[in-house]
Motif scaffolding. Structure first.
Motif, PDB file in Angstrom:
ATOM      1  N   ARG A   1       0.825  -1.222   0.000  1.00 56.43           N
ATOM      2  CA  ARG A   1       0.000   0.000   0.000  1.00 56.43           C
ATOM      3  C   ARG A   1       0.855   1.265   0.000  1.00 56.43           C
ATOM      4  NH1 ARG A   1      -5.387  -0.960   1.859  1.00 56.43           N
ATOM      5  NH2 ARG A   1      -5.682  -3.057   2.698  1.00 56.43           N
ATOM      6  N   MET A   2       2.157   1.110   0.248  1.00 57.58           N
ATOM      7  CA  MET A   2       3.039   2.261   0.412  1.00 57.58           C
ATOM      8  C   MET A   2       3.463   2.793  -0.950  1.00 57.58           C
ATOM      9  SD  MET A   2       3.907   3.337   3.408  1.00 57.58           S
ATOM     10  CE  MET A   2       4.240   2.040   4.582  1.00 57.58           C
ATOM     11  N   SER A   3       3.195   4.073  -1.217  1.00 62.07           N
ATOM     12  CA  SER A   3       3.577   4.625  -2.525  1.00 62.07           C
ATOM     13  C   SER A   3       5.056   5.012  -2.521  1.00 62.07           C
ATOM     14  CB  SER A   3       2.725   5.863  -2.831  1.00 62.07           C
ATOM     15  OG  SER A   3       3.197   6.964  -2.080  1.00 62.07           O
ATOM     16  N   ASP A   4       5.635   5.082  -3.715  1.00 60.28           N
ATOM     17  CA  ASP A   4       7.053   5.426  -3.821  1.00 60.28           C
ATOM     18  C   ASP A   4       7.320   6.841  -3.316  1.00 60.28           C
ATOM     19  OD1 ASP A   4       7.796   3.005  -4.757  1.00 60.28           O
ATOM     20  OD2 ASP A   4       7.622   3.534  -6.883  1.00 60.28           O
ATOM     21  N   ASP A   5       6.359   7.746  -3.590  1.00 62.58           N
ATOM     22  CA  ASP A   5       6.501   9.128  -3.114  1.00 62.58           C
ATOM     23  C   ASP A   5       6.612   9.173  -1.592  1.00 62.58           C
ATOM     24  OD1 ASP A   5       6.692  10.522  -5.370  1.00 62.58           O
ATOM     25  OD2 ASP A   5       4.610  11.267  -5.429  1.00 62.58           O
ATOM     26  N   THR A   6       5.729   8.408  -0.934  1.00 61.08           N
ATOM     27  CA  THR A   6       5.751   8.369   0.527  1.00 61.08           C
ATOM     28  C   THR A   6       7.094   7.857   1.012  1.00 61.08           C
ATOM     29  OG1 THR A   6       3.392   7.925   0.506  1.00 61.08           O
ATOM     30  CG2 THR A   6       4.553   7.458   2.551  1.00 61.08           C
ATOM     31  N   LYS A   7       7.549   6.767   0.374  1.00 58.08           N
ATOM     32  CA  LYS A   7       8.820   6.174   0.794  1.00 58.08           C
ATOM     33  C   LYS A   7       9.963   7.180   0.673  1.00 58.08           C
ATOM     34  CE  LYS A   7       7.755   1.385  -0.372  1.00 58.08           C
ATOM     35  NZ  LYS A   7       7.922   0.346  -1.385  1.00 58.08           N
ATOM     36  N   LYS A   8       9.887   8.036  -0.353  1.00 60.18           N
ATOM     37  CA  LYS A   8      10.963   8.984  -0.618  1.00 60.18           C
ATOM     38  C   LYS A   8      10.905  10.190   0.318  1.00 60.18           C
ATOM     39  CE  LYS A   8      11.023  11.249  -4.488  1.00 60.18           C
ATOM     40  NZ  LYS A   8      10.396  11.124  -5.806  1.00 60.18           N
ATOM     41  N   ASN A   9       9.686  10.646   0.648  1.00 50.75           N
ATOM     42  CA  ASN A   9       9.542  11.940   1.317  1.00 50.75           C
ATOM     43  C   ASN A   9       9.564  11.881   2.844  1.00 50.75           C
ATOM     44  OD1 ASN A   9       9.438  13.146  -1.167  1.00 50.75           O
ATOM     45  ND2 ASN A   9       7.186  13.086  -1.267  1.00 50.75           N
ATOM     46  N   VAL A  10       9.430  10.692   3.401  1.00 46.66           N
ATOM     47  CA  VAL A  10       9.489  10.575   4.852  1.00 46.66           C
ATOM     48  C   VAL A  10      10.957  10.438   5.258  1.00 46.66           C
ATOM     49  CG1 VAL A  10       8.952   9.027   6.777  1.00 46.66           C
ATOM     50  CG2 VAL A  10       7.184   9.586   5.097  1.00 46.66           C
ATOM     51  N   LEU A  11      11.321  11.040   6.411  1.00 48.89           N
ATOM     52  CA  LEU A  11      12.702  10.960   6.901  1.00 48.89           C
ATOM     53  C   LEU A  11      13.137   9.500   7.006  1.00 48.89           C
ATOM     54  CD1 LEU A  11      12.545  13.550   9.812  1.00 48.89           C
ATOM     55  CD2 LEU A  11      13.949  13.770   7.760  1.00 48.89           C
ATOM     56  N   PRO A  12      14.340   9.186   6.507  1.00 48.89           N
ATOM     57  CA  PRO A  12      14.784   7.781   6.507  1.00 48.89           C
ATOM     58  C   PRO A  12      14.728   7.159   7.911  1.00 48.89           C
ATOM     59  CG  PRO A  12      16.351   9.182   5.340  1.00 48.89           C
ATOM     60  CD  PRO A  12      15.324  10.094   5.911  1.00 48.89           C
ATOM     61  N   GLY A  13      15.143   7.924   8.931  1.00 47.42           N
ATOM     62  CA  GLY A  13      15.160   7.387  10.296  1.00 47.42           C
ATOM     63  C   GLY A  13      13.784   6.965  10.776  1.00 47.42           C
ATOM     64  N   ALA A  14      12.748   7.637  10.288  1.00 52.89           N
ATOM     65  CA  ALA A  14      11.388   7.341  10.744  1.00 52.89           C
ATOM     66  C   ALA A  14      10.946   5.949  10.323  1.00 52.89           C
ATOM     67  CB  ALA A  14      10.421   8.383  10.205  1.00 52.89           C
ATOM     68  N   TRP A  15      11.472   5.480   9.186  1.00 55.53           N
ATOM     69  CA  TRP A  15      11.017   4.174   8.681  1.00 55.53           C
ATOM     70  C   TRP A  15      11.388   3.023   9.601  1.00 55.53           C
ATOM     71  CZ3 TRP A  15       7.093   4.258   5.901  1.00 55.53           C
ATOM     72  CH2 TRP A  15       6.913   5.183   4.883  1.00 55.53           C
ATOM     73  N   THR A  16      12.492   3.174  10.366  1.00 59.15           N
ATOM     74  CA  THR A  16      12.889   2.080  11.259  1.00 59.15           C
ATOM     75  C   THR A  16      11.807   1.797  12.304  1.00 59.15           C
ATOM     76  OG1 THR A  16      13.996   3.627  12.732  1.00 59.15           O
ATOM     77  CG2 THR A  16      15.349   2.606  11.033  1.00 59.15           C
ATOM     78  N   THR A  17      10.902   2.759  12.476  1.00 55.16           N
ATOM     79  CA  THR A  17       9.829   2.598  13.462  1.00 55.16           C
ATOM     80  C   THR A  17       8.848   1.495  13.079  1.00 55.16           C
ATOM     81  OG1 THR A  17       9.975   4.993  13.695  1.00 55.16           O
ATOM     82  CG2 THR A  17       8.114   3.921  14.773  1.00 55.16           C
ATOM     83  N   VAL A  18       8.636   1.322  11.784  1.00 49.73           N
ATOM     84  CA  VAL A  18       7.555   0.438  11.341  1.00 49.73           C
ATOM     85  C   VAL A  18       8.047  -0.773  10.559  1.00 49.73           C
ATOM     86  CG1 VAL A  18       5.862   2.298  11.283  1.00 49.73           C
ATOM     87  CG2 VAL A  18       7.196   1.800   9.232  1.00 49.73           C
ATOM     88  N   GLN A  19       9.382  -0.876  10.398  1.00 40.80           N
ATOM     89  CA  GLN A  19       9.902  -1.958   9.569  1.00 40.80           C
ATOM     90  C   GLN A  19      10.393  -3.144  10.390  1.00 40.80           C
ATOM     91  OE1 GLN A  19      12.684   0.306   7.276  1.00 40.80           O
ATOM     92  NE2 GLN A  19      11.650  -0.212   5.360  1.00 40.80           N
ATOM     93  N   TYR A  20      10.176  -4.331   9.851  1.00 44.02           N
ATOM     94  CA  TYR A  20      10.783  -5.517  10.419  1.00 44.02           C
ATOM     95  C   TYR A  20      11.037  -6.483   9.276  1.00 44.02           C
ATOM     96  CZ  TYR A  20      11.579  -9.762  13.118  1.00 44.02           C
ATOM     97  OH  TYR A  20      12.126 -10.906  13.637  1.00 44.02           O
TER      98      TYR A  20
END
Lengths: 294, 412
Positions: free
Chosen positions: B109-128
């Motif tokens: 469901r995650m768009s490429d734009d979203t993946k690009k525009n959110v701070l990289p550090g923030a993604w570690t919050t939701v990834q496993y």
């Protein structure tokens, strides 16, 4: 009506209750016993059969042993204090004086408050920075600096026991007061004429009327104290350094925080067994004292 | 007669109700949030109202619990067959939630734009394990707050850059009689203590886990706990810290009873509010210090995300709601209590105005965010570490022994 039809009718009337009890207590209990022999997780698959592994590990665990001692200490001290305070309060409220009605109503308040409210209240009282207890003790000159009551293992459990007593002694007082009302006036009057002092009057005239009802209070409070959870969870969450962790908190952590449903079930059953043995011992004691009283 | 009439009426009413709901095609989703820190309950309600105004066909039931109840409530609801569609989750739970299938994988469901525009550090919050289990929502780390007035009175020109400097400055403040115990921490037997500890572990360049085994009992992990114990024993740290949660730290700081305090973003604007705080206008904020020769700053990842539970029957509506709550527009509007996850927001004057100092600290802190370990056994590990920290502070055992037994009890 004949005896047998009376029995049939009694059983018939009890039937709905029995059905409900089997549904809400019996089945979950059987389910829990089954669960306790598995390594099931809280979510996911049912788990594998592991025999008495959970029980063996739990009983050998030093955390469990330490928690058992903490729980027993909490239960013994708080229930003993509640019984003494409750009887004293009942004796006082049984006297004839102005404002007795108001005082009786006020006394029930702590017991009527939800435990979580009571616990939050006491957390504020014990607050190491702004708490009322520190303020009162320093102003009275009994303390030269504010103390961290819930942050020191030496005082945390005692502080919890005080909070628990404050909440629960009114129940004992209520039961004792009801029993005191049943003491015939002419007997107490006669004992006065015979020259019995207050202690003798209490021991030989009043106490026999109190023993039965107090036993009921004792059983109720002991069982509750052994299962204590909410007041501790709100005030210390088992800390500092696990010095106030009781059996129920251990069950909660094992089953829900760590999601080990099987191991948690075995622990819950150990607690259930302990409480049942205690209740049975008390029941036997009640029968004995009731027998000797008549 | 009367009985059958009643039955008919009841039946009619029931049919009416079911028709009505079909006619509107209304979907109700249940969402679980937390009742403290970052966005306030009122803010979450206001955001949700804005969402339902834009999407009248979706109704959102909100429930708020304290942080301490968030994990267990989520897991319990799942264990008993669901209840929530959207749940707020802490950065430490995705591993456990993913392994036990509590949350749904939303990577597709995650768009490429979203993946690009959110701070990289923030993604570690939701990834496993390379998959996305939700959207980051609250981006947070611990900062060092200081009382400008007290530092000025003590003749201190700049706030500390290293943890040793913090001790020196606190000692100056203590020696000058300005405060008896200048530093406040949240070291209660709770996750809060682990966040402070992890901040220090990051400063000392330690590890929680290496090759699947506990690694905090030596090196940086041990240095971090030793620092806590020394600070506690020296009397520079408020001894009541060992029963404080973040809110207690805030109250002590706002009352002017602490010169230094480690806390989350939300304290900045609250401590600067004259209605609540005695130190409004005197609040300074910098990244948590580093260790000379090892690090320039330290920070723990304390972010939280919004995810869809696997029990949800309305994942599409739930995702719509999550997308709205985490959108740049919504986040910019409420940036006073929690900084946005979107990189470009930090150059938007509407976001930065009035909190330039916080934004400056955030630029360093958010880039240095150190993760607490991602393991399905996290709760067990954390519980063991909480015990170790408290035993060491209370002098019941040495940091070495306490951490050694924590490693044994960590379930790893």
């Amino acid at each position: 009506m004949s005896g047998t039809s009376m029995t049939t009718r009694a059983w018939f009337l009890m039937l709905p209750l029995l059905v409900v009890m089997v549904a809400v207590i019996g089945w979950p209990l059987v389910d829990t016993v089954g669960l306790s022999f598995t390594d099931a997780k809280l979510v996911g698959t049912g788990g594998n059969f592991v025999g008495i592994d959970n029980y063996a590990k739990m009983l050998a665990n030093s955390n469990f042993q330490r928690t058992l001692i903490t729980t027993a200490w909490f239960a013994i001290v708080s229930v003993a204090a509640e019984m003494v305070l409750g009887v004293l309060a009942a004796l006082l409220l049984n006297q004839d004086f102005k404002g007795r009605g108001v005082l009786r109503a006020l006394m029930i308040l702590p017991w009527a408050l939800p435990t979580v409210v009571n616990a939050t209240l006491w957390r504020l009282i014990y607050n190491p920075e702004y708490g009322a207890l520190n303020a009162a003790l320093t102003q009275l000159g009994l303390l030269d600096a504010y103390r961290s009551w819930l942050g020191e293992p030496g005082t945390a459990l005692t502080a919890l026991i005080v909070a628990d007593c404050w909440k629960n002694f009114p129940l004992v007082a209520l039961i004792a007061l009801a029993a005191l009302q049943a003491v015939p006036r002419d007997i107490t009057a006669a004992s006065l004429v015979d020259g019995a002092g207050p202690f003798k009057r209490f021991r030989f005239v009043i106490l026999p009327y109190l023993v039965g009802p107090l036993m009921v209070a004792l059983v109720l409070r002991t069982i509750e104290a052994f299962k204590v959870f909410d007041i501790i969870w709100v005030m210390t969450r088992g800390g500092p350094a696990n010095s106030t962790r009781t059996l129920s908190i251990l069950v909660y952590q094992e089953a829900f925080s760590f999601q080990r449903a099987g191991s948690g079930a075995s622990l819950a059953l150990i607690v259930t067994l302990l409480v049942t043995v205690l209740a049975a011992a008390y029941a036997a004691l009640v029968r004995k004292t009731a027998g000797s009283a008549t | 007669m009367l009985k059958s009439l009643n039955k008919t009426l009841l039946g009619a009413a029931l049919i009416g109700v079911s028709f009505a709901s079909h006619a509107l095609a209304e979907t109700t989703i249940n969402a679980l949030f937390m009742a403290q820190a970052a966005y306030s309950e009122a803010d979450v309600r206001a955001m949700t109202d804005a969402f339902t105004k834009a999407n009248p066909d979706v109704k959102v039931n909100l429930e708020f619990v304290p942080y301490e109840g968030l994990h267990d409530k989520t897991v319990l609801a799942q264990g008993s067959g669901g209840g929530y569609d959207v749940v707020l989750f802490d950065v430490i739970w995705p591993a456990e939630y993913a392994t036990n299938k509590v949350l749904v994988d939303v990577s597709s469901r995650m768009s490429d734009d979203t993946k690009k525009n959110v701070l990289p550090g923030a993604w570690t919050t939701v990834q496993y394990d390379g998959k996305y289990y939700g959207m980051p929502w609250i981006l947070d780390t611990k900062y060092l707050f200081y009382n400008k007035e007290i530092l000025e009175k003590a003749g201190i020109k700049t706030p500390p850059k290293t943890w040793d400097e913090l001790n020196e400055q606190a000692k100056t403040i203590k020696d000058k009689g300005l405060l008896a115990t200048p530093i406040a921490w949240s070291w209660s037997q709770a996750e809060a203590a682990i966040c402070d500890y992890a901040t220090l572990v990051s400063a000392y360049k330690g590890d929680f886990i290496k090759d699947g085994k506990p690694d905090f009992q030596t090196g940086g992990g041990l240095d971090a706990l030793k620092y806590m114990v020394t600070s506690y024993k020296s009397g520079l740290t408020n001894p009541n810290s060992k029963e404080f949660l973040e809110e207690d730290v805030r109250k002590v700081f706002e009352n002017g009873d602490a010169a230094f305090a480690l806390n989350w973003t939300y304290m900045y604007n609250m401590a600067n509010d004259p209605k609540d705080s005695k130190v409004a206008g005197k609040v300074g904020v910098v990244p948590a210090p580093g260790v000379a020769g090892k690090s320039d700053a330290s920070a723990v990842n304390g972010s939280m995300g919004l995810g869809i539970t696997s029990a949800s029957k309305h994942p599409d509506e739930a995702w719509k709601y999550i997308s709205f709550m985490t959108s740049q527009a919504t986040q910019n509007q409420y940036a006073k209590l929690s900084l946005p996850i979107w990189a470009s927001s930090y150059s938007d004057p509407a976001v930065t105005k009035g909190q330039e100092e916080l934004i400056a600290a955030a630029k360093v802190g958010l880039a240095a965010m150190y993760p607490r370990p991602t393991t399905p056994k996290y709760q067990e590990l954390s519980t063991a570490l909480q015990q170790a920290i408290q035993e060491s502070l209370l002098g019941q055992s040495s940091p070495e022994d306490a951490l050694k037994s924590a490693a044994q009890n960590s379930g790893l």
